[in-house]
Scaffold this motif. Structure first.
Motif, PDB file in Angstrom:
ATOM      1  N   ALA A   1     -34.047  34.119   8.510  1.00  0.00           N
ATOM      2  CA  ALA A   1     -34.927  34.806   9.451  1.00  0.00           C
ATOM      3  C   ALA A   1     -36.321  34.190   9.458  1.00  0.00           C
ATOM      4  CB  ALA A   1     -35.002  36.289   9.104  1.00  0.00           C
ATOM      5  N   SER A   2     -36.818  33.803   8.279  1.00  0.00           N
ATOM      6  CA  SER A   2     -38.140  33.169   8.206  1.00  0.00           C
ATOM      7  C   SER A   2     -38.149  31.838   8.942  1.00  0.00           C
ATOM      8  CB  SER A   2     -38.547  32.961   6.741  1.00  0.00           C
ATOM      9  OG  SER A   2     -38.699  34.190   6.062  1.00  0.00           O
ATOM     10  N   LEU A   3     -37.117  31.047   8.723  1.00  0.00           N
ATOM     11  CA  LEU A   3     -37.039  29.748   9.396  1.00  0.00           C
ATOM     12  C   LEU A   3     -36.925  29.945  10.904  1.00  0.00           C
ATOM     13  CD1 LEU A   3     -36.851  26.683   8.935  1.00  0.00           C
ATOM     14  CD2 LEU A   3     -34.367  26.941   8.799  1.00  0.00           C
ATOM     15  N   ARG A   4     -36.102  30.875  11.315  1.00  0.00           N
ATOM     16  CA  ARG A   4     -35.921  31.139  12.750  1.00  0.00           C
ATOM     17  C   ARG A   4     -37.225  31.622  13.381  1.00  0.00           C
ATOM     18  NH1 ARG A   4     -31.695  33.725  12.083  1.00  0.00           N
ATOM     19  NH2 ARG A   4     -32.559  35.822  11.881  1.00  0.00           N
ATOM     20  N   GLN A   5     -37.917  32.551  12.704  1.00  0.00           N
ATOM     21  CA  GLN A   5     -39.178  33.058  13.248  1.00  0.00           C
ATOM     22  C   GLN A   5     -40.218  31.951  13.364  1.00  0.00           C
ATOM     23  OE1 GLN A   5     -40.896  36.872  11.807  1.00  0.00           O
ATOM     24  NE2 GLN A   5     -42.718  35.679  11.280  1.00  0.00           N
ATOM     25  N   ALA A   6     -40.342  31.127  12.320  1.00  0.00           N
ATOM     26  CA  ALA A   6     -41.337  30.058  12.338  1.00  0.00           C
ATOM     27  C   ALA A   6     -41.079  29.079  13.476  1.00  0.00           C
ATOM     28  CB  ALA A   6     -41.341  29.322  11.002  1.00  0.00           C
ATOM     29  N   LEU A   7     -39.826  28.705  13.647  1.00  0.00           N
ATOM     30  CA  LEU A   7     -39.518  27.692  14.656  1.00  0.00           C
ATOM     31  C   LEU A   7     -39.504  28.252  16.067  1.00  0.00           C
ATOM     32  CD1 LEU A   7     -36.815  25.587  12.775  1.00  0.00           C
ATOM     33  CD2 LEU A   7     -39.298  25.276  12.886  1.00  0.00           C
ATOM     34  N   ASN A   8     -39.599  29.578  16.210  1.00  0.00           N
ATOM     35  CA  ASN A   8     -39.732  30.191  17.528  1.00  0.00           C
ATOM     36  C   ASN A   8     -41.188  30.460  17.896  1.00  0.00           C
ATOM     37  OD1 ASN A   8     -37.052  30.265  18.399  1.00  0.00           O
ATOM     38  ND2 ASN A   8     -36.628  32.140  17.246  1.00  0.00           N
ATOM     39  N   GLU A   9     -42.112  30.136  16.979  1.00  0.00           N
ATOM     40  CA  GLU A   9     -43.526  30.321  17.279  1.00  0.00           C
ATOM     41  C   GLU A   9     -44.003  29.237  18.253  1.00  0.00           C
ATOM     42  OE1 GLU A   9     -46.215  30.987  13.976  1.00  0.00           O
ATOM     43  OE2 GLU A   9     -44.532  31.618  12.720  1.00  0.00           O
ATOM     44  N   ASP A  10     -45.154  29.510  18.838  1.00  0.00           N
ATOM     45  CA  ASP A  10     -45.715  28.588  19.829  1.00  0.00           C
ATOM     46  C   ASP A  10     -46.503  27.479  19.133  1.00  0.00           C
ATOM     47  OD1 ASP A  10     -46.397  27.470  22.245  1.00  0.00           O
ATOM     48  OD2 ASP A  10     -48.097  28.828  22.585  1.00  0.00           O
ATOM     49  N   ILE A  11     -45.800  26.723  18.316  1.00  0.00           N
ATOM     50  CA  ILE A  11     -46.392  25.588  17.618  1.00  0.00           C
ATOM     51  C   ILE A  11     -45.282  24.570  17.364  1.00  0.00           C
ATOM     52  CG2 ILE A  11     -46.111  26.793  15.400  1.00  0.00           C
ATOM     53  CD1 ILE A  11     -48.448  25.165  14.292  1.00  0.00           C
ATOM     54  N   ARG A  12     -45.571  23.333  17.632  1.00  0.00           N
ATOM     55  CA  ARG A  12     -44.595  22.271  17.370  1.00  0.00           C
ATOM     56  C   ARG A  12     -44.476  22.060  15.866  1.00  0.00           C
ATOM     57  NH1 ARG A  12     -47.366  17.854  19.042  1.00  0.00           N
ATOM     58  NH2 ARG A  12     -47.809  17.278  16.885  1.00  0.00           N
TER      59      ARG A  12
END
Length: 283
Positions: A54-65
Motif C-alpha cells: 500500500a505504501s509503494l502504491r500510494q507513493a507511486l500514485n502521487e503527483d511526483i515522478r
C-alpha cells in the motif's frame, strides 16, 4: 528491460526524485482477505505485507515522478529466499530503477520472538546476494553511495574502516554532491534502547568525512521513526518503517501505535540542494 541494480540515473530535467522505503519486515506473502482476518489472531505478517504494497502504491500514485527507489534494509523478518523473490518481483513491476541494502534482519534471525526484545536469541545468516554493499549510483549532478552496515547475528551495525576507506576514495574521486544510504543510524536518536544498536565506529566515520563538504545527505532506516539531525553540514534523515513504528525519545522499547507506516521522498536538485519530506500511509 529493467536491470538490477540501478547504476546510472538519467532524468529529463536534471533533478532526481528518490523514494526511500525501509524496514518492510516481511515474513511471508499473505493475501489479505476476509477469511484471512477471520482465521488469524496475529496478523503482523499480513499487515507488514499489506502496508508495504500500500505504501509503494500510494507513493507511486502521487503527483511526483519517481526516478529511483532505495530500500534501506530489513526487507524481511525471516531470511528466506522466497520472500526476497516476492519483494523483488513487486519492485521490478514498477519499471523504476531500484537498489536494496541489508539491515540487521537480513543477516540475523531471531529465535522465540514472543519473549521480550532483550531476551531474544539470534542466529547469523548469509545476506541475499541481491543486497548491495559499497555500491555507487551515479547521476549528472549527484553520487549516491550505498553501504551495508549489517553484522550477521547482531542487531547493532557497523561502519567498518574498510567502508570508510571506500567512501573516502569515492568522495575524493568525484566532487559532485553526495548522498549516503545505510541501514543503521549514525547519529544518536536520544532513545537509550535504540541507541544501543547504533552503527559502531561512527566517530571515526564522522572524523574522516570532515574534508568532504560535498557530502550533503545521509539516509537510514532501522529506527522506525522520522527524525532529522545535522552534523558537519550534513543533513541526516531517519525514515519511518512501511510496517510498525517505534515511539521517539523513549528509553525503553516502545511501539508507536499512533504513527502510520511511512516513506520518504528526496528531491536532489542540479544545484546540489535537497528537499525531503515524509509521507504517511492514508487510513
Amino acid at each position: 528491460m529493467l536491470s538490477y541494480p540501478a547504476r546510472r540515473i538519467y532524468t529529463p530535467d536534471e533533478h532526481v526524485n528518490v523514494l526511500q522505503i525501509t524496514d518492510l519486515h516481511l515474513s511471508a506473502h499473505y493475501p489479505i482477505t476476509s477469511s484471512t482476518i477471520a482465521q488469524n489472531d496475529d496478523l503482523t505478517d499480513s499487515i507488514c505485507q499489506e502496508n508495504f504494497e500500500a505504501s509503494l502504491r500510494q507513493a507511486l500514485n502521487e503527483d511526483i515522478r519517481c526516478d529511483l527507489i532505495l530500500v534501506t534494509g530489513d526487507l524481511v523478518s525471516q531470511v528466506e529466499p522466497a520472500i526476497y523473490d516476492h519483494i523483488f518481483k513487486i519492485l521490478k513491476a514498477t519499471n523504476i530503477p531500484f537498489a536494496c541494502i541489508a539491515g540487521n534482519h537480513d543477516v540475523t534471525d531471531e529465535i522465540v520472538t514472543e519473549v521480550p526484545f532483550f531476551q531474544r536469541e539470534t542466529i547469523a545468516q548469509a545476506a541475499d546476494e541481491r543486497l548491495l554493499s559499497r555500491h555507487v549510483i551515479d547521476t549528472d549532478y549527484w553520487q549516491l553511495l550505498l553501504l551495508d552496515s549489517a553484522i550477521p547475528g547482531k542487531v547493532a551495525g557497523e561502519v567498518t574502516d574498510t567502508d570508510i576507506d571506500w567512501l573516502c576514495e569515492q568522495l575524493t574521486a568525484d566532487d559532485k554532491p553526495a548522498l549516503i544510504a545505510i541501514h543503521h543510524h549514525v547519529l544518536p536518536m536520544r532513545s537509550d534502547w535504540i541507541d544501543a544498536h547504533i552503527a559502531e565506529n561512527t566517530e571515526s566515520f564522522w572524523q574522516r568525512m570532515v574534508p568532504f563538504d560535498h557530502l550533503r545527505v545521509i539516509i537510514s532506516g532501522h529506527t522506525h521513526q522520522e527524525q532529522v539531525r545535522y552534523r558537519q553540514g550534513v543533513t541526516v534523515y531517519s525514515t519511518p518503517s512501511t510496517c510498525y513504528q517505534f515511539e521517539p525519545y523513549k528509553d525503553d522499547f516502545t511501539y508507536d501505535h499512533d504513527a502510520n507506516p511511512g516513506y520518504r521522498w528526496l528531491q536532489l536538485a542540479n544545484n546540489g540542494q535537497v528537499a525531503s519530506w515524509v509521507k504517511r500511509l492514508d487510513t
